[in-house]
Motif scaffolding. Structure first.
Motif, PDB file in Angstrom:
ATOM      1  N   LEU A  88     -23.173   6.393 -17.820  1.00  0.00           N
ATOM      2  CA  LEU A  88     -23.179   6.066 -19.245  1.00  0.00           C
ATOM      3  C   LEU A  88     -24.585   5.915 -19.819  1.00  0.00           C
ATOM      4  CD1 LEU A  88     -20.299   3.421 -19.242  1.00  0.00           C
ATOM      5  CD2 LEU A  88     -20.192   5.781 -20.062  1.00  0.00           C
ATOM      6  N   GLY A  89     -25.582   5.816 -18.934  1.00  0.00           N
ATOM      7  CA  GLY A  89     -26.954   5.648 -19.397  1.00  0.00           C
ATOM      8  C   GLY A  89     -27.229   4.257 -19.942  1.00  0.00           C
ATOM      9  N   ILE A  90     -26.551   3.253 -19.367  1.00  0.00           N
ATOM     10  CA  ILE A  90     -26.754   1.860 -19.770  1.00  0.00           C
ATOM     11  C   ILE A  90     -26.984   1.019 -18.520  1.00  0.00           C
ATOM     12  CG2 ILE A  90     -25.370   2.079 -21.883  1.00  0.00           C
ATOM     13  CD1 ILE A  90     -23.034   0.799 -20.422  1.00  0.00           C
ATOM     14  N   THR A  91     -27.254  -0.269 -18.693  1.00  0.00           N
ATOM     15  CA  THR A  91     -27.502  -1.139 -17.549  1.00  0.00           C
ATOM     16  C   THR A  91     -26.191  -1.577 -16.899  1.00  0.00           C
ATOM     17  OG1 THR A  91     -27.445  -3.176 -18.844  1.00  0.00           O
ATOM     18  CG2 THR A  91     -29.595  -2.048 -18.649  1.00  0.00           C
ATOM     19  N   GLU A  92     -26.294  -2.041 -15.651  1.00  0.00           N
ATOM     20  CA  GLU A  92     -25.112  -2.564 -14.966  1.00  0.00           C
ATOM     21  C   GLU A  92     -24.561  -3.778 -15.702  1.00  0.00           C
ATOM     22  OE1 GLU A  92     -24.773  -2.898 -10.648  1.00  0.00           O
ATOM     23  OE2 GLU A  92     -26.678  -1.832 -10.519  1.00  0.00           O
ATOM     24  N   ARG A  93     -25.451  -4.599 -16.234  1.00  0.00           N
ATOM     25  CA  ARG A  93     -25.004  -5.778 -16.977  1.00  0.00           C
ATOM     26  C   ARG A  93     -24.181  -5.369 -18.197  1.00  0.00           C
ATOM     27  NH1 ARG A  93     -28.329 -10.693 -19.835  1.00  0.00           N
ATOM     28  NH2 ARG A  93     -26.466 -11.872 -20.314  1.00  0.00           N
ATOM     29  N   ALA A  94     -24.614  -4.327 -18.884  1.00  0.00           N
ATOM     30  CA  ALA A  94     -23.866  -3.838 -20.040  1.00  0.00           C
ATOM     31  C   ALA A  94     -22.477  -3.347 -19.619  1.00  0.00           C
ATOM     32  CB  ALA A  94     -24.639  -2.736 -20.747  1.00  0.00           C
ATOM     33  N   THR A 129       0.847  -1.188   0.000  1.00  0.00           N
ATOM     34  CA  THR A 129       0.000   0.000   0.000  1.00  0.00           C
ATOM     35  C   THR A 129       0.884   1.240   0.000  1.00  0.00           C
ATOM     36  OG1 THR A 129      -1.689  -1.149   1.234  1.00  0.00           O
ATOM     37  CG2 THR A 129      -1.798   1.245   1.269  1.00  0.00           C
ATOM     38  N   PRO A 130       0.648   2.170  -0.939  1.00  0.00           N
ATOM     39  CA  PRO A 130       1.477   3.375  -0.965  1.00  0.00           C
ATOM     40  C   PRO A 130       1.318   4.184   0.315  1.00  0.00           C
ATOM     41  CG  PRO A 130       0.123   3.219  -2.950  1.00  0.00           C
ATOM     42  CD  PRO A 130      -0.344   2.169  -1.988  1.00  0.00           C
ATOM     43  N   PRO A 131       2.306   5.007   0.649  1.00  0.00           N
ATOM     44  CA  PRO A 131       2.184   5.865   1.822  1.00  0.00           C
ATOM     45  C   PRO A 131       0.958   6.764   1.702  1.00  0.00           C
ATOM     46  CG  PRO A 131       4.402   5.983   0.881  1.00  0.00           C
ATOM     47  CD  PRO A 131       3.569   5.167  -0.039  1.00  0.00           C
ATOM     48  N   ALA A 132       0.463   7.239   2.835  1.00  0.00           N
ATOM     49  CA  ALA A 132      -0.759   8.043   2.853  1.00  0.00           C
ATOM     50  C   ALA A 132      -0.681   9.249   1.933  1.00  0.00           C
ATOM     51  CB  ALA A 132      -1.063   8.489   4.280  1.00  0.00           C
ATOM     52  N   ASN A 133       0.490   9.858   1.799  1.00  0.00           N
ATOM     53  CA  ASN A 133       0.590  11.035   0.946  1.00  0.00           C
ATOM     54  C   ASN A 133       0.547  10.693  -0.538  1.00  0.00           C
ATOM     55  OD1 ASN A 133       3.088   9.806   1.029  1.00  0.00           O
ATOM     56  ND2 ASN A 133       4.215  11.721   0.861  1.00  0.00           N
ATOM     57  N   HIS A 134       0.572   9.399  -0.881  1.00  0.00           N
ATOM     58  CA  HIS A 134       0.466   8.974  -2.263  1.00  0.00           C
ATOM     59  C   HIS A 134      -0.777   8.120  -2.496  1.00  0.00           C
ATOM     60  CE1 HIS A 134       4.779   9.945  -2.154  1.00  0.00           C
ATOM     61  NE2 HIS A 134       4.559  10.306  -3.389  1.00  0.00           N
ATOM     62  N   ALA A 135      -1.706   8.141  -1.567  1.00  0.00           N
ATOM     63  CA  ALA A 135      -2.894   7.300  -1.675  1.00  0.00           C
ATOM     64  C   ALA A 135      -3.748   7.702  -2.866  1.00  0.00           C
ATOM     65  CB  ALA A 135      -3.722   7.393  -0.394  1.00  0.00           C
ATOM     66  N   GLU A 136      -4.451   6.718  -3.421  1.00  0.00           N
ATOM     67  CA  GLU A 136      -5.332   6.995  -4.545  1.00  0.00           C
ATOM     68  C   GLU A 136      -6.532   7.796  -4.070  1.00  0.00           C
ATOM     69  OE1 GLU A 136      -6.418   3.281  -6.269  1.00  0.00           O
ATOM     70  OE2 GLU A 136      -4.360   2.697  -6.609  1.00  0.00           O
ATOM     71  N   PRO A 137      -6.969   8.770  -4.846  1.00  0.00           N
ATOM     72  CA  PRO A 137      -8.145   9.540  -4.464  1.00  0.00           C
ATOM     73  C   PRO A 137      -9.364   8.629  -4.372  1.00  0.00           C
ATOM     74  CG  PRO A 137      -7.018  10.534  -6.351  1.00  0.00           C
ATOM     75  CD  PRO A 137      -6.379   9.215  -6.086  1.00  0.00           C
ATOM     76  N   ALA A 138     -10.232   8.899  -3.410  1.00  0.00           N
ATOM     77  CA  ALA A 138     -11.417   8.063  -3.214  1.00  0.00           C
ATOM     78  C   ALA A 138     -12.316   8.056  -4.436  1.00  0.00           C
ATOM     79  CB  ALA A 138     -12.189   8.547  -1.992  1.00  0.00           C
ATOM     80  N   ALA A 139     -12.386   9.157  -5.163  1.00  0.00           N
ATOM     81  CA  ALA A 139     -13.273   9.259  -6.320  1.00  0.00           C
ATOM     82  C   ALA A 139     -12.675   8.645  -7.575  1.00  0.00           C
ATOM     83  CB  ALA A 139     -13.625  10.714  -6.579  1.00  0.00           C
ATOM     84  N   ARG A 140     -11.497   8.050  -7.472  1.00  0.00           N
ATOM     85  CA  ARG A 140     -10.848   7.494  -8.650  1.00  0.00           C
ATOM     86  C   ARG A 140     -11.616   6.305  -9.206  1.00  0.00           C
ATOM     87  NH1 ARG A 140      -4.731   5.813  -9.997  1.00  0.00           N
ATOM     88  NH2 ARG A 140      -5.310   4.676 -11.853  1.00  0.00           N
ATOM     89  N   TRP A 141     -12.192   5.489  -8.362  1.00  0.00           N
ATOM     90  CA  TRP A 141     -12.884   4.274  -8.782  1.00  0.00           C
ATOM     91  C   TRP A 141     -14.392   4.427  -8.632  1.00  0.00           C
ATOM     92  CZ3 TRP A 141      -9.574   1.296 -11.166  1.00  0.00           C
ATOM     93  CH2 TRP A 141      -8.229   1.333 -10.783  1.00  0.00           C
ATOM     94  N   VAL A 142     -15.145   3.856  -9.561  1.00  0.00           N
ATOM     95  CA  VAL A 142     -16.600   3.848  -9.463  1.00  0.00           C
ATOM     96  C   VAL A 142     -17.089   2.409  -9.571  1.00  0.00           C
ATOM     97  CG1 VAL A 142     -16.871   6.173 -10.400  1.00  0.00           C
ATOM     98  CG2 VAL A 142     -16.927   4.232 -11.952  1.00  0.00           C
ATOM     99  N   THR A 143     -18.287   2.175  -9.070  1.00  0.00           N
ATOM    100  CA  THR A 143     -18.902   0.849  -9.137  1.00  0.00           C
ATOM    101  C   THR A 143     -19.576   0.665 -10.494  1.00  0.00           C
ATOM    102  OG1 THR A 143     -21.034   1.619  -8.318  1.00  0.00           O
ATOM    103  CG2 THR A 143     -19.393   0.956  -6.653  1.00  0.00           C
ATOM    104  N   THR A 144     -20.013  -0.558 -10.769  1.00  0.00           N
ATOM    105  CA  THR A 144     -20.720  -0.801 -12.029  1.00  0.00           C
ATOM    106  C   THR A 144     -22.029  -0.009 -12.057  1.00  0.00           C
ATOM    107  OG1 THR A 144     -21.655  -2.818 -11.091  1.00  0.00           O
ATOM    108  CG2 THR A 144     -19.729  -3.063 -12.507  1.00  0.00           C
ATOM    109  N   GLY A 145     -22.678   0.135 -10.905  1.00  0.00           N
ATOM    110  CA  GLY A 145     -23.917   0.914 -10.836  1.00  0.00           C
ATOM    111  C   GLY A 145     -23.685   2.384 -11.145  1.00  0.00           C
ATOM    112  N   GLN A 146     -22.610   2.941 -10.575  1.00  0.00           N
ATOM    113  CA  GLN A 146     -22.290   4.344 -10.836  1.00  0.00           C
ATOM    114  C   GLN A 146     -21.908   4.545 -12.306  1.00  0.00           C
ATOM    115  OE1 GLN A 146     -19.246   4.445  -7.845  1.00  0.00           O
ATOM    116  NE2 GLN A 146     -20.499   5.725  -6.464  1.00  0.00           N
ATOM    117  N   ALA A 147     -21.145   3.598 -12.851  1.00  0.00           N
ATOM    118  CA  ALA A 147     -20.752   3.690 -14.258  1.00  0.00           C
ATOM    119  C   ALA A 147     -21.979   3.592 -15.159  1.00  0.00           C
ATOM    120  CB  ALA A 147     -19.752   2.588 -14.603  1.00  0.00           C
ATOM    121  N   ALA A 148     -22.897   2.691 -14.818  1.00  0.00           N
ATOM    122  CA  ALA A 148     -24.117   2.534 -15.620  1.00  0.00           C
ATOM    123  C   ALA A 148     -24.927   3.830 -15.637  1.00  0.00           C
ATOM    124  CB  ALA A 148     -24.958   1.384 -15.067  1.00  0.00           C
ATOM    125  N   THR A 149     -25.044   4.475 -14.483  1.00  0.00           N
ATOM    126  CA  THR A 149     -25.790   5.737 -14.401  1.00  0.00           C
ATOM    127  C   THR A 149     -25.127   6.802 -15.259  1.00  0.00           C
ATOM    128  OG1 THR A 149     -26.557   5.206 -12.176  1.00  0.00           O
ATOM    129  CG2 THR A 149     -26.620   7.519 -12.821  1.00  0.00           C
TER     130      THR A 149
END
Length: 131
Positions: free
Chosen positions: A95-101, A73-93
């Motif tokens: 992109l305007g497509i389904t989670e399955r897509a 795990t990188p040191p705290a000062n190099h941590a990845e931003p919390a908003a860097r990753w999204v879930t399939t549900g957030q991505a679907a919203t």
């Protein structure tokens, strides 16, 4: 702190060893995966090395968010931003497509940098702007 590069070269062979911290850095902070997506299949050795780096990166991550204090795990000062990753549900919203897509696109490698962790897809938020 100065680190001797010779420490990571295998004696008698043109081979470089990567620690879990290095693998996490390459996957999380460079465009290595995006470049790999473009040239995947062009060289078997490169494909195998990238697969190994991704496997070590996944093993070093304690959970789907990449936070915590697992080895690598990188040191705290190099941590990845919390908003860097999204879930399939957030991505679907977004992109305007389904989670399955979204899951199908991830599986097919059409969403750059998406990775499976603990049975759930991690999708880089910035990769959704290029779709």
């Amino acid at each position: 702190m100065t680190v001797n590069p010779e420490r990571y070269i295998v004696p008698g062979a043109p081979v470089v060893m990567l620690t879990p911290t290095m693998c996490r850095f390459l996957v999380g902070y460079t465009d290595m995966l995006e470049v790999y997506q473009r040239y995947r299949g062009a060289n078997d050795q490169v494909d195998a090395c990238v697969a190994a780096i991704r496997a070590v990166d996944k093993h070093a991550r304690p959970d789907a968010t990449g936070t915590g204090s697992a080895p690598g795990t990188p040191p705290a000062n190099h941590a990845e931003p919390a908003a860097r990753w999204v879930t399939t549900g957030q991505a679907a919203t977004r992109l305007g497509i389904t989670e399955r897509a979204v899951r199908k696109r991830c599986t097919a490698g059409r969403i750059l940098g998406a990775r499976l962790s603990g049975g759930r897809w991690q999708i880089p938020a910035d990769s959704l702007t290029t779709l």
